[in-house]
Write a protein that holds these residues in place. Sequence first.
Motif, PDB file in Angstrom:
ATOM      1  N   SER A 114       0.803  -1.226   0.000  1.00 51.57           N
ATOM      2  CA  SER A 114       0.000   0.000   0.000  1.00 51.57           C
ATOM      3  C   SER A 114       0.833   1.271   0.000  1.00 51.57           C
ATOM      4  O   SER A 114       0.322   2.350  -0.283  1.00 51.57           O
ATOM      5  N   GLN A 115       2.130   1.167   0.316  1.00 46.98           N
ATOM      6  CA  GLN A 115       2.972   2.365   0.297  1.00 46.98           C
ATOM      7  C   GLN A 115       3.404   2.727  -1.123  1.00 46.98           C
ATOM      8  O   GLN A 115       3.952   3.808  -1.356  1.00 46.98           O
ATOM      9  N   LEU A 116       3.157   1.811  -2.080  1.00 52.48           N
ATOM     10  CA  LEU A 116       3.552   2.041  -3.460  1.00 52.48           C
ATOM     11  C   LEU A 116       2.381   2.561  -4.283  1.00 52.48           C
ATOM     12  O   LEU A 116       1.217   2.415  -3.913  1.00 52.48           O
ATOM     13  N   ASP A 117       2.719   3.135  -5.427  1.00 55.52           N
ATOM     14  CA  ASP A 117       1.718   3.595  -6.386  1.00 55.52           C
ATOM     15  C   ASP A 117       2.320   3.427  -7.777  1.00 55.52           C
ATOM     16  O   ASP A 117       3.506   3.069  -7.915  1.00 55.52           O
ATOM     17  N   PHE A 118       1.540   3.696  -8.842  1.00 50.30           N
ATOM     18  CA  PHE A 118       2.067   3.517 -10.188  1.00 50.30           C
ATOM     19  C   PHE A 118       1.444   4.516 -11.154  1.00 50.30           C
ATOM     20  O   PHE A 118       0.370   5.066 -10.909  1.00 50.30           O
ATOM     21  N   GLU A 119       2.147   4.745 -12.263  1.00 53.05           N
ATOM     22  CA  GLU A 119       1.658   5.522 -13.400  1.00 53.05           C
ATOM     23  C   GLU A 119       1.740   4.646 -14.638  1.00 53.05           C
ATOM     24  O   GLU A 119       2.636   3.802 -14.744  1.00 53.05           O
ATOM     25  N   SER A 120       0.827   4.866 -15.582  1.00 56.45           N
ATOM     26  CA  SER A 120       0.839   4.078 -16.811  1.00 56.45           C
ATOM     27  C   SER A 120       0.741   4.978 -18.032  1.00 56.45           C
ATOM     28  O   SER A 120       0.211   6.089 -17.963  1.00 56.45           O
ATOM     29  N   LYS A 121       1.242   4.482 -19.150  1.00 60.22           N
ATOM     30  CA  LYS A 121       1.169   5.226 -20.404  1.00 60.22           C
ATOM     31  C   LYS A 121      -0.274   5.404 -20.852  1.00 60.22           C
ATOM     32  O   LYS A 121      -0.618   6.367 -21.539  1.00 60.22           O
ATOM     33  N   GLU A 122      -1.131   4.469 -20.447  1.00 59.03           N
ATOM     34  CA  GLU A 122      -2.539   4.525 -20.819  1.00 59.03           C
ATOM     35  C   GLU A 122      -3.191   5.820 -20.344  1.00 59.03           C
ATOM     36  O   GLU A 122      -4.031   6.400 -21.029  1.00 59.03           O
ATOM     37  N   THR A 123      -2.782   6.289 -19.154  1.00 55.09           N
ATOM     38  CA  THR A 123      -3.324   7.540 -18.617  1.00 55.09           C
ATOM     39  C   THR A 123      -2.999   8.709 -19.534  1.00 55.09           C
ATOM     40  O   THR A 123      -3.854   9.544 -19.834  1.00 55.09           O
ATOM     41  N   PHE A 124      -1.764   8.765 -20.016  1.00 57.32           N
ATOM     42  CA  PHE A 124      -1.344   9.847 -20.894  1.00 57.32           C
ATOM     43  C   PHE A 124      -2.007   9.724 -22.269  1.00 57.32           C
ATOM     44  O   PHE A 124      -2.312  10.725 -22.914  1.00 57.32           O
ATOM     45  N   LEU A 125      -2.236   8.481 -22.727  1.00 59.15           N
ATOM     46  CA  LEU A 125      -2.911   8.288 -24.004  1.00 59.15           C
ATOM     47  C   LEU A 125      -4.341   8.812 -23.957  1.00 59.15           C
ATOM     48  O   LEU A 125      -4.812   9.457 -24.895  1.00 59.15           O
ATOM     49  N   LYS A 126      -5.044   8.538 -22.866  1.00 59.83           N
ATOM     50  CA  LYS A 126      -6.414   9.025 -22.721  1.00 59.83           C
ATOM     51  C   LYS A 126      -6.436  10.547 -22.669  1.00 59.83           C
ATOM     52  O   LYS A 126      -7.320  11.185 -23.250  1.00 59.83           O
ATOM     53  N   GLU A 127      -5.479  11.124 -21.995  1.00 57.97           N
ATOM     54  CA  GLU A 127      -5.380  12.580 -21.916  1.00 57.97           C
ATOM     55  C   GLU A 127      -5.158  13.168 -23.303  1.00 57.97           C
ATOM     56  O   GLU A 127      -5.772  14.169 -23.688  1.00 57.97           O
ATOM     57  N   PHE A 128      -4.292  12.521 -24.087  1.00 59.39           N
ATOM     58  CA  PHE A 128      -3.987  12.977 -25.442  1.00 59.39           C
ATOM     59  C   PHE A 128      -5.222  12.896 -26.339  1.00 59.39           C
ATOM     60  O   PHE A 128      -5.552  13.844 -27.067  1.00 59.39           O
ATOM     61  N   GLU A 129      -5.920  11.767 -26.310  1.00 59.56           N
ATOM     62  CA  GLU A 129      -7.098  11.579 -27.140  1.00 59.56           C
ATOM     63  C   GLU A 129      -8.211  12.557 -26.763  1.00 59.56           C
ATOM     64  O   GLU A 129      -8.942  13.048 -27.619  1.00 59.56           O
ATOM     65  N   SER A 130      -8.350  12.835 -25.479  1.00 58.99           N
ATOM     66  CA  SER A 130      -9.369  13.784 -25.032  1.00 58.99           C
ATOM     67  C   SER A 130      -9.115  15.170 -25.602  1.00 58.99           C
ATOM     68  O   SER A 130     -10.036  15.841 -26.083  1.00 58.99           O
ATOM     69  N   MET A 131      -7.875  15.595 -25.560  1.00 58.37           N
ATOM     70  CA  MET A 131      -7.528  16.908 -26.090  1.00 58.37           C
ATOM     71  C   MET A 131      -7.755  16.966 -27.603  1.00 58.37           C
ATOM     72  O   MET A 131      -8.295  17.937 -28.138  1.00 58.37           O
ATOM     73  N   LYS A 132      -7.384  15.905 -28.280  1.00 55.47           N
ATOM     74  CA  LYS A 132      -7.546  15.836 -29.728  1.00 55.47           C
ATOM     75  C   LYS A 132      -9.020  15.891 -30.108  1.00 55.47           C
ATOM     76  O   LYS A 132      -9.421  16.617 -31.030  1.00 55.47           O
TER      77      LYS A 132
END
Length: 886
Positions: A732-750
Amino acid sequence: MKVANRKIIRKISLRSLTRQKGRNVIVVLAIILTSILFTTMFTIGSSINHAFQQSNFRQVGGYAHAGFKYVTKDEIGQLQQDSKIKKFGLRQFVGSPTEAPFNKAHVEVGYSDQNYAKWTFSIPEKGRLLKEGTNEAATDTRVLSLLGIEPKIGERFTLKFLVDGKETTQTFSLSGWWKYDEASSASHVLIPESRASQIFDQLQTIGDDGLTTLWTMDVMFRNSIGIGDKIKAVLKDQDFQNTNENKANYIATGTNWGYSGAKAISEQDPMAVITIAVLLILIMITSYLIIYNVFQISVTNDIRFYGLLKTIGTTGRQIKRLIRLQGIILSCIGIPVGLILGYLIGIKLTPAVLNILNDVTIDSISVSPLIFIFSAIFSFGTVIISCRRPGKLAAKVSPVEAIRYTDGVGKNKKIRKTTKGASIAKMAWANLGRNRLKTLITVISLSLAVVLLNLTTTLVNGFDMDKYLRKMTTDYIVADAGYFQVNTPYWTSDMTVPEEAIEEIKQQKGITDSGRIYGQSSEDGVLSDIHQFVSEDIFRKNNQLFYDQHDLDTVIDRSERSGDLLADDVYMYGMEDFILRQLTTVKGNLQKIKDPTKKYIAAVYQKNDYDSPIKASHWAKVGGTVTIRYTDKWEYFDPDTGEIFDNQPEERKWERRSKEYRDVEYQVAALVTIPNTLDYRFYGRNQFILDDKNFIADSNSDGIMSFAFDTSKRDNQQISNYLQNFTENEQSQLDFESKETFLKEFESMKNMFALLGGVLCLIIGIVGILNFINAILSGILARRREFAVLQSVGMTGKQLKLMLVWEGLYYTIGAALVSLGLCLISAPLLSQTIEKVLWFFSYQFTIVPVLIVFPIFVILGIFIPLISYYFVAKQPIIERLRKADN
């Protein structure tokens, strides 16, 4: 001499309107479309601004205009007397919990008065705020959920938190709670001021951290315009300043950047102003073209009528007023309808736009009256401007010229002689040349929508996903939860990723490659055990942002030296091969740092928003040498007396120097940049990179800062689900980031740009087609007598229709060619500007929209003239000749 004839002018104007119903319908439709354009734009723009403001307020944590930070009671008493401050709210910070279950949640314990609680969205939805002299507390649902406490008035809960570095455990009684906001950067536990004082007394808190025991004073001014200037004025009037923290009258301040409108006005962002101006001008030009063209054609058709008015003494000024009055009357019909329809369209489109945007409230629809006021002003202004030139034409014509005036034929009429004979296509071409201005306006009006569509397509196609994802080069990054939080200023030794967690992750199916990033660790993250040796000039450049001149001189005098060089803080990385492959080499050979027989190092350039290296951000050069000192043991001493302490003293002034250390000399192998997601996520010092083996050996540190890896596409979702469960339940002390999050952000802006550009193109396209229909129809009506004469001397109906089709094709094909030319010129020029604004934009040439629209234009050019002629040709030739003579 003035004559009271306004009533007569109005009467003539009204009667003229009633006998031109066809023209009125087109003008009203044009005005409605114009109002729809303006109202829709203002509605969406105002709603987006409102939504962003609300979202910003939630992220900032409140909607107060500004705040004075870390102030005393005496300073508050002085500041509150300023007349520019309308209201103020107070908060006193007590402490924050850091251990589980709060290691992934930023929670602050403190006292807030009624105003501060209200402005920070901390008013209980259930229950009430706490009472003084009690052990009550109020908080949000996330804190209660993490504690495992049921939201119930009077429920007791225990909280362990740090107060100025000292741990305390306190029990409270729940007086109220509110729903946690996901956009908020922190949760609050509100306690009475008396309880805060009691905790300070128990722990003998003196506020060594410069935060605890002090107050924050949030303020409201009369409006949000020029907040920064108002803050400066208050400070100046009360003999304070916020520029030099080393002076006694320094007060730290904060301006609420959530007030985007105020920010735009105060900072006058040129790009925002230019964008709004371009949109307004584009709408006005498009609308002007059709309304002007309609009135111009109307005046041309009624030129004899205006000539007759001249013969009975009507002045040019009165005729201008007559035409302007017609525009005003039609505006009174069209603008209200356009405002209503535009607002309805706007509120339908706004949720779709807001849904595309991240972290904004979808139901944030603006109901500001300014939407209707500005839309009405711009629509009405467009109509009045459109009436000016037709009014001048009608006012200038003389009675004699008016009698013999025919569309496009005047005193400059030329007789053409040709030996090639006549043809239907040539006749059609000659007809367009009779009124070149009308032809030009119609072609431009049609072209605008195509050009805008092509530019929208160019913009959307230019969104470069590879550029956008440069900040996230790996599929996943796993690290301590604090590593991903923006309010974590340093990476510390207790934030390392356990090796057993990495080994478990690597056992998952689908991981194709991976690597560890090792970081330099220290107990608090502030005092580093690793330093570089640099010249005094470089030392001053590296530290000029942190000290004023006097303090910098003092630091230099007390800094450790190696010959003429000074010890300066540095950030070091150890990277495995997979991570090294994610770096961008600006100069040199990065592979050298893996050579086990030699001491090589890579220096790190900082990057700008466009992912370009800032070469002035590092002093190192390829082939140069760097001396790094690794300190194993420190000696603490009094800088004034020289007294040496056994350990770091808690209540004595002290400094430190290396007692046991190793100086290692490296050769710079390469200059590189690091993707944003793989670095320390804070800046301010020079950075260097070693490979993992040399870093561990030289620094005696094997703390893993983060673990990054790539996965196969088919296993991506399974890995995401696994990491979600793993970081919530097992580690529980760990967390993560994924490329999928940035892809969704990119597609939303587009998608957002595509939607807005598409809607604008659609409405402007309708205006252009309407203008084309009006040009064809009015041209046919104006030449009814001419057509009747041609048919009377032998031209067949089929030939006449063919001529009109050729005219329509000349319009539409001409518009397509003009569109193509404008696209070829404008797209590359505008793309250069866009590339400077959007760092992830890459220009890609395209004329696909022009090619798609071309056959549509051909169809319009054929069928609209035929349909228009159908209604005129119903009457016999004799009847048309008789009406034309009348």
